[in-house]
Design a protein around this motif. Structure first.
Motif, short mmCIF file in Angstrom:
data_model
loop_
_atom_site.label_atom_id
_atom_site.label_comp_id
_atom_site.label_asym_id
_atom_site.label_seq_id
_atom_site.Cartn_x
_atom_site.Cartn_y
_atom_site.Cartn_z
N UNK B 9 44.66 39.56 40.89
CA UNK B 9 44.24 40.07 40.76
C UNK B 9 43.42 40.68 42.26
N UNK B 10 44.37 39.26 43.50
CA UNK B 10 44.07 39.11 44.99
C UNK B 10 45.47 39.94 45.29
N UNK B 11 46.39 39.52 44.55
CA UNK B 11 47.70 41.05 44.81
C UNK B 11 47.83 42.53 44.18
N UNK B 12 46.73 42.76 43.45
CA UNK B 12 46.48 43.77 43.42
C UNK B 12 45.61 44.31 44.51
N UNK B 13 44.98 43.51 44.62
CA UNK B 13 44.08 44.00 45.82
C UNK B 13 44.84 44.17 46.87
N UNK B 14 45.39 43.58 47.73
CA UNK B 14 46.79 44.11 48.57
C UNK B 14 47.74 44.61 48.60
N UNK B 15 48.44 44.71 47.22
CA UNK B 15 49.07 46.41 46.90
C UNK B 15 48.10 47.61 47.38
N UNK B 16 46.78 47.89 47.08
CA UNK B 16 46.02 48.62 46.76
C UNK B 16 45.72 48.57 48.15
N UNK C 153 39.78 41.12 53.73
CA UNK C 153 39.59 42.11 53.35
C UNK C 153 39.01 43.25 53.72
N UNK C 154 38.11 43.15 54.88
CA UNK C 154 37.30 44.43 55.11
C UNK C 154 38.56 45.24 55.65
N UNK C 155 39.90 45.40 56.72
CA UNK C 155 40.21 46.37 56.72
C UNK C 155 41.28 47.12 55.20
N UNK C 156 41.24 46.39 53.89
CA UNK C 156 41.75 46.64 53.39
C UNK C 156 41.11 47.62 51.91
N UNK C 157 39.94 46.84 52.04
CA UNK C 157 38.52 47.98 51.49
C UNK C 157 38.36 48.86 52.44
N UNK C 158 38.76 49.07 53.37
CA UNK C 158 38.26 50.69 54.06
C UNK C 158 39.27 51.31 54.07
N UNK C 159 40.50 50.81 53.85
CA UNK C 159 41.55 52.30 54.03
C UNK C 159 40.92 52.55 52.10
#
Lengths: 270, 152, 260
Positions: B9-16, C153-159
């Protein structure tokens, strides 16, 4: 202390203050190697603080804490971590890591300090868990354990690295009689079997006296009595007797210091 | 095994997150991967550039062919000098092309419209467009209109 | 009056001391050598808790905020006959401002408070002391992975917030209000600059990620280990990080987009 000349921890002239309150006022005590030493006293006398001082988590205002020949308060952060490999501590609440299983909790110190292979670690962990009778609970999470079981797991973790010193912080508080009996038994047995030095901080008199070789009684920041359990029973001191026999009133007063009762009532009425 | 689902799921988050950045870049900010920065510079002087700014578009027949890259005052002539960058593939603008400052819609933003001329020679890097028409300033227009009314 | 000034001085000094401790914590947690027991699984685990589990609230709020922007933008712009510009308005306000700020605020409420409470509880149940006694620096084992997880996480969540928001705005404007989708997207693409707008928004979110996790982790580590102390620390995390985010947002906006 001549009869117990082999000392592992030697505390000399220790003074510790918290804010303006003096917790320890120039106390000295020796912990004999390979024995069970109990440090007793009423609540709030800083018994837990003493363990934290020995573990180097707090720094004293004056005095020395010699672990063999290392003075704990002057060690650097990394030297301190090395010194702590020789100590195991059983915290009052057990302090199991809530995000790991019982097995991983016990394995953790081994993983940190050694490069043993996984199956080797497994054997050691199962051995330690067997010693505290909880091998069957290895897969459980800490939240699934009862208080007494959690403390036994914590004990297994404390002895995982076969430390020279095991410190017990109030091991008996809040335990039902069965769990208490199990713990008393375990502490005694482990001390004999593994040959480490045990320091027990407690105010549960009968249980502690039952297993201790030597006892220090601390009150008001000073050592007010010391000796073997038999010697303590005969000490002629009001304070000691009050504590040992659990009398409600004595040198430690039942009433918190207050103005005269009658006068305060009258003032209210005016 | 729980670790595995976590890692997935972390991998998916990164990909997203990465995909979102790509969407932001391509779809939302219109960053085109091809030919960024490639282009030749052309200059033009205007009496009045109105609301023209750097990054305003330069277009021909309504198709964008470049953008305004600099605006300054020519201190000799006391006119505005606009530097625009035209895409390299637009190499057919004749030297007698004219530049106008136009407005998209009544209140919209201003841009430069290029009307090609008839010469065979084409504009090269650093050339100047001579034939220019300034921005229509609404206030001036209204002023002129009133002035004409009065003088009638 | 004098008492009041004294209490003011006292509060100021203790805040200053806390700030110093926070700086110390940061340096020790980040400069410290990598933890002996594998850091990577710990980081993954925290990324899961802090990042993946925040995803749903981010996506839902992003969609709704984008839709509201589309609706409001349309009703305002239609009066000027320039409703085609709604795409540009939605995208710019999201990418520059709303995505970094709202994500940071939601993050402070969702993940920051949880971090504080978790670390505070670890302190109260002597788990931190226990790590120390085992010979593991709790700063490395507990603080560092959580800090990095928040920071990443923060920049990822922001985009993700930005993209979902623009998509929400497009749904309302194009599908519902019937704006021609060609002009919606073209206007947007022309107005939004990748470096100027998108990257600046990401930079903002990186700064916010740093500040919010720093505050959360510090408040947990520094709290009074009682149930009251933990609840106060959790409240402080949310309040301080929200204020810090809003204040920093103004400063960053002034530096990035203002004529300074």
């Amino acid at each position: 202390m001549d009869s117990l000349s082999d000392t592992i921890i030697d505390i000399r002239g220790l003074t510790f203050r918290r804010g303006s309150r003096t917790i320890f006022d120039d106390i000295s005590l020796q912990v004999p190697r390979g024995k069970v030493t109990a440090i007793m006293g009423p609540s709030g006398t800083g018994k837990t603080t003493l363990l934290k001082l020995i573990g180097g988590q707090l720094k004293p205002d004056a005095g020395q804490i010699l672990l063999d020949n290392d003075n704990i308060p002057t060690l650097s952060r990394s030297e301190l971590f090395i010194a702590r490999e020789r100590m195991g501590m059983l915290f009052q609440s057990g302090a199991l890591f809530t995000d790991m299983t019982v097995f991983e909790n016990v394995a953790y110190p081994i993983r940190v300090h050694t490069d043993l292979a996984d199956d080797m670690i497994r054997d050691i962990v199962l051995m330690k868990l067997q010693a505290v009778g909880l091998r069957g609970a290895a897969a459980l999470m800490p939240s699934e354990l009862s208080g007494g079981m959690a403390r036994r797991v914590a004990l297994a973790r404390a002895i995982a690295l076969d430390p020279d010193i095991v410190m017990y912080d109030e091991p008996f508080t809040g335990q039902d009689p069965i769990a208490m009996g199990v713990l008393v038994n375990l502490i005694r047995r482990l001390n004999q079997a593994l040959g480490h030095t045990s320091i027990i901080v407690s105010h549960d008199i009968t249980e502690t006296l039952g297993i201790a070789d030597y006892v220090y009684v601390i009150a008001d920041g000073r050592v007010i009595a010391q000796g073997t359990p038999q010697e303590l029973a005969d000490v002629d001191s009001d304070k000691v007797r009050q504590f040992m026999q659990g009398l409600p009133d004595g040198p430690v007063p039942f009433h918190y210091p207050a103005a005269d009762y009658l006068q305060e009532l009258l003032k209210e009425a005016q | 095994m729980r670790m595995r689902t976590m890692e997935i799921s972390v991998g998916f988050l990164m990909l997203a997150g990465f995909l979102a950045l790509v969407v932001l870049a391509l779809n939302i900010s219109g960053l085109s991967l091809a030919g960024q920065g490639g282009g030749y510079k052309v200059y033009a002087r205007f009496e009045n550039i109105g609301g023209l700014t750097v990054r305003s578009k330069v277009s021909m027949s309504g198709v964008q062919i470049g953008e305004v890259t600099n605006i300054r005052i020519d201190t000799d002539l006391l006119m505005a000098e606009v530097e625009m960058t035209i895409r390299d593939d637009v190499d057919y603008l004749s030297t007698d092309s004219s530049a106008q400052i136009l407005t998209s819609g009544l209140l919209g933003e201003q841009y430069i419209g290029i009307t090609p001329g008839a010469e065979d020679e084409t504009l090269q890097d650093g050339d100047r467009i001579r034939d220019t028409q300034s921005a229509l300033v609404l206030e001036e227009l209204v002023g002129k209109f009133l002035f004409n009314k009065v003088s009638e | 009056m004098l008492d009041w000034i004294q209490s003011l001085g006292h509060t100021g000094l203790s805040r200053l001391a806390a700030f110093g401790r926070a700086g110390q914590l940061l340096v020790q947690a980040l400069v410290a050598k990598p933890a002996p027991v594998m850091m990577f699984p710990l980081l993954v685990k925290q990324l899961y808790f802090v990042g993946v589990l925040s995803l749903i609230i981010i996506v839902v709020s992003g969609a709704f905020i984008g839709m509201v922007l589309g609706l409001q933008g349309y009703t305002i712009l239609v009066d000027y006959g320039s409703e085609q510009a709604v795409g540009q308005m939605v995208a710019l306000s999201l990418v520059r401002e709303l995505a970094p700020v709202v994500t940071a605020l939601l993050f402070a409420g969702r993940a920051g408070s949880a971090l504080t409470a978790e670390i505070g509880l670890m302190k109260a149940t002597e788990q931190l002391a226990s790590f120390e006694m085992i010979g593991v620096d709790p700063l490395r084992r507990i603080i560092a992975p959580r800090f990095w997880a928040g920071f990443i996480s923060m920049p990822i969540l922001t985009v993700i917030f930005s993209v979902v928001g623009v998509w929400g705005g497009a749904i309302v404007a194009v599908e519902w209000l019937g704006i021609y989708d060609g002009s919606f997207w073209a206007n947007m693409q022309q107005a939004v600059d990748f470096r100027e707008d998108v990257l600046n928004g990401v930079i903002k979110s990186i700064v916010f990620g740093f500040v919010v996790t720093w505050i959360a982790v510090f408040e947990g580590y520094d709290c009074v280990p009682t149930s009251e102390g933990i609840s106060q620390a959790t409240t402080r995390t949310v309040v301080f990080s929200s204020l810090a985010v809003l204040g920093l947002d103004f400063i960053l906006t002034a530096l990035m987009f203002g004529e300074l």
